[in-house]
Design a protein around this motif. Structure first.
Motif, PDB file in Angstrom:
ATOM      1  N   PHE A 604       0.695  -1.460   0.082  1.00 41.44           N
ATOM      2  CA  PHE A 604      -0.412  -0.260  -0.148  1.00 41.44           C
ATOM      3  C   PHE A 604       1.029   1.475   0.099  1.00 41.44           C
ATOM      4  N   THR A 605       0.816   1.881  -1.007  1.00 37.79           N
ATOM      5  CA  THR A 605       1.292   3.295  -1.011  1.00 37.79           C
ATOM      6  C   THR A 605       0.610   4.128  -1.223  1.00 37.79           C
ATOM      7  N   PRO A 606       0.625   5.224  -0.248  1.00 35.22           N
ATOM      8  CA  PRO A 606      -0.254   6.158   0.742  1.00 35.22           C
ATOM      9  C   PRO A 606       0.353   8.248  -0.208  1.00 35.22           C
ATOM     10  N   LYS A 607      -0.764   8.539  -0.177  1.00 32.22           N
ATOM     11  CA  LYS A 607       0.556   9.917  -0.931  1.00 32.22           C
ATOM     12  C   LYS A 607      -1.114  11.365  -0.083  1.00 32.22           C
ATOM     13  N   TYR A 608       0.437  12.355   0.150  1.00 38.24           N
ATOM     14  CA  TYR A 608      -0.973  13.532   0.650  1.00 38.24           C
ATOM     15  C   TYR A 608      -0.714  15.024  -0.009  1.00 38.24           C
ATOM     16  N   GLY A 609      -1.010  15.523  -0.202  1.00 40.82           N
ATOM     17  CA  GLY A 609      -0.316  17.240  -0.529  1.00 40.82           C
ATOM     18  C   GLY A 609      -0.956  18.839  -0.202  1.00 40.82           C
ATOM     19  N   LEU A 610      -1.389  19.308  -0.209  1.00 43.46           N
ATOM     20  CA  LEU A 610      -1.461  21.031  -0.309  1.00 43.46           C
ATOM     21  C   LEU A 610      -1.327  21.781  -1.147  1.00 43.46           C
ATOM     22  N   ARG A 611      -1.966  22.231  -1.494  1.00 41.41           N
ATOM     23  CA  ARG A 611      -2.208  23.272  -2.490  1.00 41.41           C
ATOM     24  C   ARG A 611      -2.889  24.886  -1.671  1.00 41.41           C
ATOM     25  N   TRP A 612      -2.082  26.125  -1.707  1.00 43.23           N
ATOM     26  CA  TRP A 612      -1.965  27.205  -0.842  1.00 43.23           C
ATOM     27  C   TRP A 612      -2.679  27.707  -2.028  1.00 43.23           C
ATOM     28  N   GLN A 613      -3.793  28.184  -2.748  1.00 45.75           N
ATOM     29  CA  GLN A 613      -3.662  29.689  -3.107  1.00 45.75           C
ATOM     30  C   GLN A 613      -3.826  30.231  -2.153  1.00 45.75           C
ATOM     31  N   VAL A 614      -2.431  31.438  -2.000  1.00 42.99           N
ATOM     32  CA  VAL A 614      -2.783  32.137  -0.977  1.00 42.99           C
ATOM     33  C   VAL A 614      -3.141  33.994  -1.612  1.00 42.99           C
ATOM     34  N   THR A 615      -2.876  33.801  -2.849  1.00 40.96           N
ATOM     35  CA  THR A 615      -3.085  35.274  -3.517  1.00 40.96           C
ATOM     36  C   THR A 615      -3.750  34.865  -4.763  1.00 40.96           C
ATOM     37  N   ASN A 616      -4.045  35.604  -5.878  1.00 43.60           N
ATOM     38  CA  ASN A 616      -4.346  35.778  -7.203  1.00 43.60           C
ATOM     39  C   ASN A 616      -3.271  35.368  -7.755  1.00 43.60           C
ATOM     40  N   ASP A 617      -1.897  35.504  -7.806  1.00 43.71           N
ATOM     41  CA  ASP A 617      -0.550  34.993  -8.307  1.00 43.71           C
ATOM     42  C   ASP A 617       0.543  34.282  -7.238  1.00 43.71           C
ATOM     43  N   PHE A 618      -0.182  34.330  -6.449  1.00 45.27           N
ATOM     44  CA  PHE A 618       0.811  33.366  -5.022  1.00 45.27           C
ATOM     45  C   PHE A 618      -0.166  31.934  -5.090  1.00 45.27           C
ATOM     46  N   VAL A 619       1.123  30.839  -5.130  1.00 51.35           N
ATOM     47  CA  VAL A 619       0.495  29.820  -4.881  1.00 51.35           C
ATOM     48  C   VAL A 619       1.829  28.468  -3.951  1.00 51.35           C
ATOM     49  N   LEU A 620       1.410  27.865  -2.750  1.00 54.76           N
ATOM     50  CA  LEU A 620       1.666  27.303  -2.271  1.00 54.76           C
ATOM     51  C   LEU A 620       1.559  25.659  -2.060  1.00 54.76           C
ATOM     52  N   ARG A 621       3.120  25.290  -2.072  1.00 57.79           N
ATOM     53  CA  ARG A 621       2.121  23.535  -2.242  1.00 57.79           C
ATOM     54  C   ARG A 621       3.427  22.370  -1.720  1.00 57.79           C
ATOM     55  N   THR A 622       2.910  21.473  -2.015  1.00 59.00           N
ATOM     56  CA  THR A 622       3.733  20.530  -0.995  1.00 59.00           C
ATOM     57  C   THR A 622       3.059  18.873  -0.903  1.00 59.00           C
ATOM     58  N   THR A 623       4.249  18.099  -1.167  1.00 52.74           N
ATOM     59  CA  THR A 623       3.745  16.700  -0.970  1.00 52.74           C
ATOM     60  C   THR A 623       4.219  15.854  -0.184  1.00 52.74           C
ATOM     61  N   TYR A 624       4.237  15.194   0.023  1.00 57.12           N
ATOM     62  CA  TYR A 624       4.579  13.356   1.101  1.00 57.12           C
ATOM     63  C   TYR A 624       3.924  12.285  -0.034  1.00 57.12           C
ATOM     64  N   ALA A 625       4.875  11.689  -0.002  1.00 54.77           N
ATOM     65  CA  ALA A 625       4.588  10.190  -0.780  1.00 54.77           C
ATOM     66  C   ALA A 625       4.951   8.981  -0.889  1.00 54.77           C
ATOM     67  N   GLU A 626       4.383   8.524  -0.592  1.00 55.87           N
ATOM     68  CA  GLU A 626       5.451   6.554  -0.119  1.00 55.87           C
ATOM     69  C   GLU A 626       5.521   5.999  -1.066  1.00 55.87           C
ATOM     70  N   GLY A 627       6.271   5.597  -1.809  1.00 55.40           N
ATOM     71  CA  GLY A 627       6.471   4.347  -2.881  1.00 55.40           C
ATOM     72  C   GLY A 627       6.789   3.073  -2.812  1.00 55.40           C
ATOM     73  N   PHE A 628       7.286   2.658  -4.113  1.00 60.56           N
ATOM     74  CA  PHE A 628       7.346   1.242  -4.429  1.00 60.56           C
ATOM     75  C   PHE A 628       8.069   1.040  -5.773  1.00 60.56           C
ATOM     76  N   ARG A 629       9.614  -0.292  -5.497  1.00 59.01           N
ATOM     77  CA  ARG A 629       9.235  -1.068  -7.314  1.00 59.01           C
ATOM     78  C   ARG A 629       9.948  -1.944  -7.172  1.00 59.01           C
ATOM     79  N   ALA A 630       8.786  -2.433  -7.309  1.00 58.41           N
ATOM     80  CA  ALA A 630       8.875  -4.194  -7.662  1.00 58.41           C
ATOM     81  C   ALA A 630       9.764  -4.337  -8.385  1.00 58.41           C
ATOM     82  N   PRO A 631      11.057  -5.854  -7.952  1.00 59.10           N
ATOM     83  CA  PRO A 631      11.811  -5.933  -8.629  1.00 59.10           C
ATOM     84  C   PRO A 631      11.748  -7.179 -10.261  1.00 59.10           C
ATOM     85  N   SER A 632      11.403  -6.641 -11.077  1.00 55.74           N
ATOM     86  CA  SER A 632      11.887  -6.617 -12.674  1.00 55.74           C
ATOM     87  C   SER A 632      12.046  -8.612 -13.304  1.00 55.74           C
ATOM     88  N   ILE A 633      12.100  -9.197 -14.116  1.00 52.84           N
ATOM     89  CA  ILE A 633      12.299 -10.062 -13.931  1.00 52.84           C
ATOM     90  C   ILE A 633      13.392 -10.532 -14.193  1.00 52.84           C
TER      91      ILE A 633
END
Length: 954
Positions: A604-633
Motif C-alpha cells: 500500500f502506498t499513500p500520498k498527501y498534498g496541500l495546495r494553498w492559493q494564497v493570492t491570485n498570483d501566489f501558490v504554495l504547495r507541498t507533497t509527501y508520498a510513499e512509493g515502491f518498485r517491484a523487482p523486475s523479471i
C-alpha cells in the motif's frame, strides 16, 4: 536536514487547518464542467492546470527547437535528468551485462530523473504505461524511448515527484507521460538533415503525418524514418587513446602480438614476454631474462594495445515507425478509440577485436580459459614445455586482430495496440467521467555478434594436437607468432557468429472513474478511483554456444519469467477553505493505492498534498508520498552475467612503481606477494538475479511555490512573469543493486571482512581470479535539492516578441549506502562509474518571433566535477595527483536556431540550427570506461552539429 522552506510552510499549513473550523463560508457552486482535463500527477479531471505537484511540460515547438530526433535525447537535456543510456554509449563489449539482468541496452535511449536510475522512472503513453525495453542480451527493467517515434508526440509531461499511489510501481523518481497527436486536419511532411562539423555523424529523417476530422470521428496517421551514421573514436584526439594524456600506458595487455607471462620449469625464471615483431622495447622491469637473444623481448608499455581506435563515439542506428489513432463518438457522451504502433530499431555497436586471456591472472571467470593447458606438442608453442595454468602459466593475453572488430547488431521490433472507451454522464446533479482501457505491447530483440570466439574450440586448438586431429574441423592455433599468425582456417574453427534473443511483453487493463462526491463549504470534494491489472512476461535466450559455456566469457543460461499484479487506487481532492482571510483557497489531496503482486504479495502506498492559493498570483504547495518498485523479471530470474570492469587492485604496485594503496599486512593475508603488479586491469565481475528480492520502498517530499506577480502581467516590461521554486527529497530503502565493485574490492583489502571478501578469489600469483557480487536489497539512497525556474514573456513590439525560460537544478545531497552502511562513491559534484551528479545544471532559452521569422538561443550549463584518477595519477593529465583526483571543469554549450515561415499551402517552415555552436570539447574523464569522457552528461568531442529542417503543412 532542516531547510528554510520547511518552517514557514509547516506553520502556514498548521494555521490553515486550525482556521478551517472557523471558516463557515457560504456553499460554493460546483466548478464548471467545461475544459476538464487530466494532468500528469493526478487522476482527477479538473479545470486548474497548476496542481499540487510540479509538472514540466515540453510542447512540440519546444521539442523542435532542440534540433534532436529522439525522445530520450530531448529528455536527457532536462536539468533534473541523470545519467542514462543513449547513442553516445558504445554500450556493448566491455560494458558487459548489468547486474539487474537487463542486458547491455545497446542502442537504446533511457531517462533517469534525480539520478535515481532509469528503472525508477515510469514512462506512460497517453497515461498508460509503456513496455520495458528488450536489448537482446537480457530482460530489461527500464524503458527504451527509441521505441516511440518523436513524430507522433504532441507534448511530453514530466513529473519529478514520487507517484506510486497514482500509477503503481516504478514511479519512485518520477513519471514521463508522452501525449500523442490526435486532433489533426490535413497533412504534414517534415524533412531533417544534419551533420557534425568534421563531416561525420550524418543524420537524416522523414516524418509524415495526416489526419482528418468529422462531426463524430477523428483519425491520425503518422510515419517516421530516422537514420544516424556513426562517429568513430579515432577521429577525435580526445578519444583516440584509452585514457587521454596517458598514451599507451593504460592500453590493453592483450595485444595483436601476444603477452606471455610464465615460469620456465627448467630454470625457475619468470618471464613476461612479447614477440620482437611488435613495437616495444626490452627492459620493462629489469628482471632476470629481460635481455634476450631469441625472437622475444620483455613486455613494456610500448607493446600495449590501443583498443580505442576501434570504438565509436556515436553508434549508428536506423528507426522506422508507423502509428495510427482513430476515435469515434458512439454517442454524445461515449467515445471509442483504437491505437496501434509498429516500430523497428536497427543499431550497431562496435568494440576492439576480442581479447583472449588465459591463465589465472587473466581473470576471465571461464574455467576453459583460466585453467588451460597449452601443450608442448602444439606445433606453434616455441617454448618446448607445457604452459599449465595450475603450474607455470600466469597469463597469456592475445588479441586476434585477424578476426576483426567485435560488431554487435541489434534489431528491436516494438508492437503496440490499445483500445478503450471514454465517456461522461450526469447523475446526482453532477458530472461523472469514466474510461476503460486495454493494451498489449511487446518488444522483441535479436542481437548478432560478429568477432567473438569459441573458447572451447580455442582450448582444443591449443592443446594436444592428437586430440585436435581427432576432432572434425579442428585446426591447431598459433597465438605465439605475432599479428597475422592466425590464418583464415584457424579463424573458421574458433570464430562463430553468436545470436541472442530477448523479449518483454506487457498487457494492461484499467478502468477509472472521476467526479465530485458532495459539496463542502469551500467547494466540491472531488475524487478519482480505479482498478488496473497488468501482466509482465519476459525472456532472454542466449546463443546455444553461450548456454553450454563455450562462448569466450562466463557461461550464461536462459532467463524467463512472468508475474501479474492487481491494483486499486483512490484519490481525493478536499477543499479546506476558500475566499478566506488566510488566502483564496486551500486544497488537501489524498491518494492511496493497493497493489497485489503474484511474486511477493501486497503493498500500500499513500500520498498527501496541500495546495494553498494564497493570492491570485501566489501558490504554495507541498507533497509527501510513499512509493515502491517491484523487482523486475531480470532482477528476479536473471542468470549469471558478466561485466569486464576497469578495477584497480589496492594491493598492486601502481604504474611507475608507486607503492600499493592497501595495507601490506592485509594484502599478505589475502595471499598477495610483495611487489605484485596487476597485469590485467579489466576484471570480470559476475552477478545474477535473486528470487528472494523484495520491493524497494521510498519516501518522497516536495515543497515550493509558484509566483506570477501582478506587476509582471500585461505591464510595459512584461506580458507574463513566473517564478517556480521547488525543494525535493527522495529516500529509497532496500535498493536493489550490487555493491559498487571497486568499493567492494577496496573494503575487502581495508577490512578483511568476509562481508566484502566473500566472492573475491585470488590466484597463487595474488591476482584477482574471480569476482562475484549478487543482487540484493542493499541499504539506502538519499538525495535532495532545489529546482528554480523563471519564465518571462516580453510584450510584443516592433522588434518582435521575446520569451525567456531559465531552469535550474541544484543537488544538495546524494548519499548511497550499502547493506552494512558502507558509503558508495556517488555524491554531488563527483564523476564515478560513467555517471555524474553535477551540483548545478542549468538551461536558459531565449526565443524570438517577428512576423514570419523566429529564432532561439539555448544555453546549457553543467557545473564542475571531480573524479578519482586511478592509475592515471602518475600522469600530468591528473590535475591533483597529491589527492589522486582530477577536476572536470564546468562547461557551457550554446545552441542556435533560426527559421522562416513561407505562406505556401498551409505553411512551409524552414529552420537551420547549430548545436554546440562554439565546438566545446567535454572535460577529460580519466575514470570513464570509453572515449575519455562521460557520454551520459556531455556532447561528444568536436561536437558542433548543424542541421536543416523543412516542415510543410497541406
Amino acid at each position: 536536514m532542516n531547510h528554510p522552506m520547511h518552517r514557514p510552510l509547516a506553520a502556514a499549513v498548521t494555521l490553515c487547518v486550525a482556521m478551517l473550523a472557523l471558516d463557515a463560508q457560504a456553499q460554493q457552486p460546483a466548478a464548471t464542467d467545461l475544459d476538464r482535463v487530466e494532468v500528469t500527477g493526478t487522476r482527477i479531471k479538473r479545470a486548474e492546470m497548476e496542481g499540487q505537484v510540479p509538472v514540466h511540460t515540453l510542447t512540440r515547438s519546444e521539442i523542435e527547437r532542440t534540433g534532436l530526433t529522439s525522445i530520450g535525447e530531448v529528455l536527457q537535456q532536462l536539468t533534473g535528468s541523470g545519467s542514462a543510456l543513449n547513442a553516445k554509449f558504445n554500450s556493448s563489449g566491455n560494458f558487459g551485462f548489468p547486474p539487474d539482468g537487463s542486458g547491455v541496452g545497446a542502442g537504446s535511449a533511457q531517462i533517469d530523473l534525480r539520478h535515481l536510475g532509469a528503472k525508477r522512472v515510469l514512462v506512460l503513453v497517453d497515461g498508460i504505461r509503456w513496455v520495458n525495453e528488450s536489448s537482446a542480451s537480457g530482460v530489461g527493467s527500464a524503458t527504451d524511448l527509441n521505441t516511440i517515434p518523436l513524430a507522433i508526440v504532441e507534448r511530453i509531461e514530466v513529473l519529478e515527484d514520487g507517484a506510486s499511489s497514482l500509477y503503481g510501481s516504478d514511479a519512485i523518481a518520477g513519471v514521463v507521460n508522452i501525449i500523442t497527436r490526435r486532433s489533426f486536419d490535413g497533412g504534414q511532411v517534415t524533412l531533417n538533415y544534419g551533420q557534425y562539423g568534421k563531416g561525420d555523424g550524418t543524420q537524416r529523417g522523414v516524418d509524415l503525418a495526416w489526419g482528418t476530422q468529422g462531426d463524430r470521428y477523428s483519425l491520425f496517421l503518422g510515419a517516421s524514418w530516422t537514420k544516424q551514421d556513426e562517429v568513430l573514436a579515432r577521429t577525435r584526439a580526445q578519444s583516440a587513446f584509452p585514457v587521454p594524456g596517458t598514451g599507451l600506458a593504460l592500453g590493453s595487455s592483450a595485444t595483436p602480438d601476444g603477452r606471455f607471462v610464465f615460469t620456465d620449469p627448467n630454470t625457475g625464471i619468470t618471464h613476461d614476454l612479447t614477440p620482437n615483431s611488435g613495437v616495444g622495447s626490452p627492459a620493462f622491469n629489469g628482471g632476470a631474462g629481460c635481455e634476450r637473444s631469441d625472437d622475444y623481448h620483455c613486455f613494456g608499455t610500448a607493446d600495449r594495445f590501443n583498443f580505442a581506435q576501434y570504438n565509436m563515439l556515436l553508434a549508428p542506428s536506423e528507426r522506422k515507425g508507423l502509428f495510427g489513432q482513430f476515435r469515434f463518438d458512439l454517442t454524445d457522451s461515449v467515445q471509442w478509440y483504437v491505437k496501434a504502433l509498429g516500430n523497428r530499431r536497427e543499431s550497431t555497436n562496435q568494440a576492439a577485436p576480442e581479447p583472449l586471456f588465459f591463465g589465472p591472472d587473466g581473470a576471465t571467470g571461464n574455467p576453459l580459459a583460466d585453467n588451460i593447458v597449452i601443450s608442448a606438442l602444439n606445433p606453434y608453442n616455441p617454448f618446448g614445455f607445457d604452459l599449465d595454468s595450475s603450474d607455470n602459466l600466469m597469463m597469456i593475453g592475445r588479441r586476434p586482430v585477424e578476426g576483426g572488430a567485435r560488431v554487435f547488431q541489434q534489431k528491436v521490433d516494438t508492437s503496440y495496440v490499445a483500445t478503450g472507451l471514454t465517456g461522461d454522464f450526469r447523475a446526482a446533479d453532477r458530472s461523472w467521467y469514466w474510461d476503460v482501457n486495454g493494451m498489449y505491447s511487446r518488444n522483441k530483440a535479436e542481437q548478432t555478434n560478429h568477432g567473438s570466439y569459441n573458447i572451447y574450440n580455442v582450448n582444443l586448438a591449443l592443446g594436444d594436437p592428437a586430440l585436435c586431429a581427432a576432432t572434425p574441423g579442428c585446426v591447431p592455433l598459433d597465438i605465439f607468432g605475432g599479428a597475422g599468425s592466425i590464418t583464415p582456417d584457424m579463424l573458421r574453427w574458433i570464430q562463430p557468429v553468436v545470436r541472442d534473443r530477448s523479449q518483454n511483453e506487457l498487457s494492461v487493463f484499467s478502468a477509472n472513474l472521476s467526479s465530485e462526491l458532495f459539496t463542502l463549504p469551500a467547494g466540491p470534494l472531488a475524487f478519482a478511483t480505479g482498478y488496473e491489472y497488468r501482466r509482465y512476461e519476459g525472456s532472454y535466450q542466449p546463443d546455444p554456444l553461450t548456454v553450454i559455456g563455450h562462448y569466450n566469457g562466463v557461461p550464461s543460461q536462459p532467463t524467463s519469467g512472468s508475474y501479474d499484479v492487481n491494483e486499486a487506487y483512490l484519490e481525493l481532492s478536499v477543499p479546506l477553505f476558500a475566499d478566506s482571510a488566510l488566502g483564496d483557497k486551500l486544497d488537501l489531496s489524498l491518494a492511496g493505492r493497493y497493489s497485489d503482486y503474484s511474486t511477493f504479495g501486497g503493498e500500500f502506498t499513500p500520498k498527501y498534498g496541500l495546495r494553498w492559493q494564497v493570492t491570485n498570483d501566489f501558490v504554495l504547495r507541498t507533497t509527501y508520498a510513499e512509493g515502491f518498485r517491484a523487482p523486475s523479471i531480470g532482477e528476479l530470474y536473471g542468470s549469471a552475467a558478466r561485466a569486464d570492469l576497469q578495477l584497480f587492485d589496492p594491493c598492486s604496485v601502481g604504474l611507475g612503481g608507486t607503492p600499493p594503496r592497501g595495507s601490506a599486512a592485509n594484502c599478505a593475508a589475502l595471499g598477495v606477494p610483495g611487489g605484485f603488479q596487476q597485469a590485467n586491469s579489466q576484471i570480470s565481475v559476475t552477478t545474477g538475479g535473486n528470487r528472494e528480492l523484495q520491493p524497494e520502498t521510498s519516501r518522497s517530499f516536495s515543497a515550493g511555490f509558484v509566483w506570477s506577480p501582478w506587476f509582471g502581467s500585461n505591464a510595459s516590461w512584461s506580458e507574463r512573469f513566473d517564478v517556480e521554486v521547488t525543494f525535493y527529497r527522495h529516500h529509497i530503502d532496500g535498493a536493489i543493486q550490487a555493491i559498487n565493485a571497486q568499493t567492494q574490492l577496496d573494503l575487502c583489502v581495508d577490512t578483511l571482512d568476509p562481508l566484502y571478501c566473500d566472492g573475491i578469489t585470488r590466484a597463487t600469483t595474488g591476482a584477482v581470479s574471480s569476482f562475484n557480487n549478487r543482487l540484493t536489497n542493499l541499504g539506502s539512497i538519499k538525495t535532495d535539492g532545489w529546482d528554480v525556474d523563471l519564465f518571462w514573456t516580453l510584450p510584443q513590439s516592433a522588434a518582435g516578441q521575446f520569451k525567456l525560460g531559465w531552469q535550474n537544478t541544484f543537488v544538495g545531497r546524494y548519499e548511497a549506502l550499502g547493506a552494512a552502511g558502507q558509503r558508495q562513491p556517488q555524491k554531488p559534484g563527483v564523476e564515478v562509474a560513467d555517471g555524474a551528479i553535477p551540483e548545478w545544471s542549468s538551461n536558459a532559452s531565449l526565443s524570438w518571433t517577428l512576423d514570419n521569422w523566429n529564432a532561439s538561443w539555448t544555453v546549457r550549463h553543467i557545473s564542475e566535477l571531480t573524479e578519482d584518477c586511478g592509475d592515471a595519477v602518475a600522469f600530468a593529465v591528473c590535475s591533483n595527483p597529491t589527492e589522486g583526483t582530477n577536476r572536470l571543469g564546468a562547461i557551457t554549450y550554446h545552441d542556435l536556431q533560426v527559421g522562416y515561415k513561407l505562406d505556401w499551402m498551409k505553411g512551409l517552415q524552414l529552420s537551420a540550427g547549430l548545436n554546440n555552436a562554439f565546438d566545446k570539447d567535454p572535460p577529460i574523464c580519466l575514470s570513464c570506461s570509453l572515449n575519455g569522457y562521460d557520454a551520459s552528461t556531455y556532447d561528444i568531442p568536436r561536437g558542433r552539429f548543424w542541421y536543416l529542417r523543412a516542415d510543410l503543412r497541406f
